[in-house]
Design a protein around this motif. Structure first.
Motif, PDB file in Angstrom:
ATOM      1  N   SER A   9      34.264 -13.751  13.558  1.00 25.50           N
ATOM      2  CA  SER A   9      35.229 -14.812  12.914  1.00 25.50           C
ATOM      3  C   SER A   9      36.377 -14.220  12.114  1.00 25.50           C
ATOM      4  O   SER A   9      37.482 -14.118  12.184  1.00 25.50           O
ATOM      5  CB  SER A   9      34.648 -16.026  12.507  1.00 25.50           C
ATOM      6  N   CYS A  13      40.350 -12.966  12.465  1.00 21.75           N
ATOM      7  CA  CYS A  13      41.850 -13.631  11.768  1.00 21.75           C
ATOM      8  C   CYS A  13      42.679 -12.442  11.294  1.00 21.75           C
ATOM      9  O   CYS A  13      42.313 -11.300  11.452  1.00 21.75           O
ATOM     10  CB  CYS A  13      41.117 -14.171  10.514  1.00 21.75           C
ATOM     11  N   PRO A 116      38.950 -17.986  15.906  1.00 20.77           N
ATOM     12  CA  PRO A 116      37.993 -17.701  14.466  1.00 20.77           C
ATOM     13  C   PRO A 116      37.648 -19.198  14.000  1.00 20.77           C
ATOM     14  O   PRO A 116      36.517 -19.209  13.380  1.00 20.77           O
ATOM     15  CB  PRO A 116      39.183 -17.314  13.567  1.00 20.77           C
ATOM     16  N   GLU A 120      33.611 -20.050  13.702  1.00 17.77           N
ATOM     17  CA  GLU A 120      33.154 -20.506  12.418  1.00 17.77           C
ATOM     18  C   GLU A 120      32.127 -21.858  12.406  1.00 17.77           C
ATOM     19  O   GLU A 120      31.227 -22.062  11.974  1.00 17.77           O
ATOM     20  CB  GLU A 120      34.282 -20.972  11.217  1.00 17.77           C
ATOM     21  N   PRO A 244      38.054 -15.626   4.792  1.00 15.44           N
ATOM     22  CA  PRO A 244      37.288 -14.699   5.046  1.00 15.44           C
ATOM     23  C   PRO A 244      36.316 -13.911   4.049  1.00 15.44           C
ATOM     24  O   PRO A 244      35.212 -13.310   4.609  1.00 15.44           O
ATOM     25  CB  PRO A 244      38.278 -13.846   5.855  1.00 15.44           C
TER      26      PRO A 244
END
Length: 248
Positions: A9, A13, A116, A120, A244
């Protein structure tokens, strides 16, 4: 499986210095979890190393060219299976409701099908259920993987890893249907503008006020915002709001 999903993920990003600094932790988390077959883990390690050692501006430019300016590589799942059909709006609603059912609130600026964010979500639910949801996207993952591999992009390893986690093979008919869509050239700006043009929004007397999911899809695509601390580059799409740097 949880930390591997979080790592992928983060990699999908828009590149940031925070994620770049956290690469050693992410790599250690993937290695310790041992959720991937050896070959898939080694390939993903190559992407992690490339991310860690690359110039951040080069990484960001590459990301935009691949995922923001190439519709056939879109990180929005429903772009590949629903396109402009009326089913896309309802699919968005259904996915958002699935997130809410598990206690995940999605910002108004985020699209539920942004990969992403989807990953998550999967990292926050039981592995068996996460694997089931991931397996439903495996034909999309394989189509993107093939297109990235054709470009000799290390990002292909992220999609190979996701397929390995799903433990499923793509449906050949669905995969061929996705791959039958022309693969965009991000340098063909005229074609790009034509592909992403939005319909005119009408107000006042005579305007169509019915709930049109095709119009909704166009408006969703138009709702772009910059990544935290960054100016929004041309043709940017929404970026997940979670940090992140807190993934490992």
């Amino acid at each position: 499986m949880k930390m591997t999903l979080k790592t992928i993920s983060a990699l999908l990003c828009y590149p940031s210095e925070d994620v770049q600094a956290a690469i050693p932790e992410l790599q250690a988390a993937v290695a310790s979890e041992k959720a991937l077959p050896k070959e898939a883990e080694e390939a993903l390690s190559g992407l992690l190393k490339e991310y860690a050692t690359g110039d951040i501006y080069d990484l960001q430019e590459r990301y935009v060219l691949l995922f923001d300016r190439t519709r056939s590589l879109s990180l929005h799942l429903f772009e590949h299976v629903h396109g402009e059909s009326r089913d896309r709006g309802q699919a968005m609603v259904d996915l958002a409701q699935l997130y809410e059912k598990h206690g995940l609130a999605v910002s108004a600026n985020e699209l539920p099908d942004f990969m992403p964010l989807f990953l998550e979500f999967l990292s926050a639910i039981p592995s068996a259920e996460a694997r089931q949801h991931l397996s439903e996207t495996v034909h999309i993952l394989e189509a993107i993987r093939q297109r990235l591999e054709k470009r000799q992009s290390a990002y292909a390893s992220a999609f190979s890893a996701l397929q390995a986690l799903s433990r499923e093979q793509p449906d050949k008919d669905v995969l061929n249907a996705i791959l039958s869509v022309p693969d965009d050239d991000p340098n063909d700006l005229a074609a790009l503008d034509a592909a992403w043009i939005d319909e005119e929004v009408k107000f006042g007397p005579g305007a169509d006020t019915t709930c049109d999911t095709e119009g909704l899809a166009a408006k969703i695509r138009a709702g772009r915002r910059p990544a935290p601390g960054m100016e929004s580059p041309p043709q940017r799409r929404p970026v997940v709001a979670h940090s992140p740097s807190n993934r490992a």
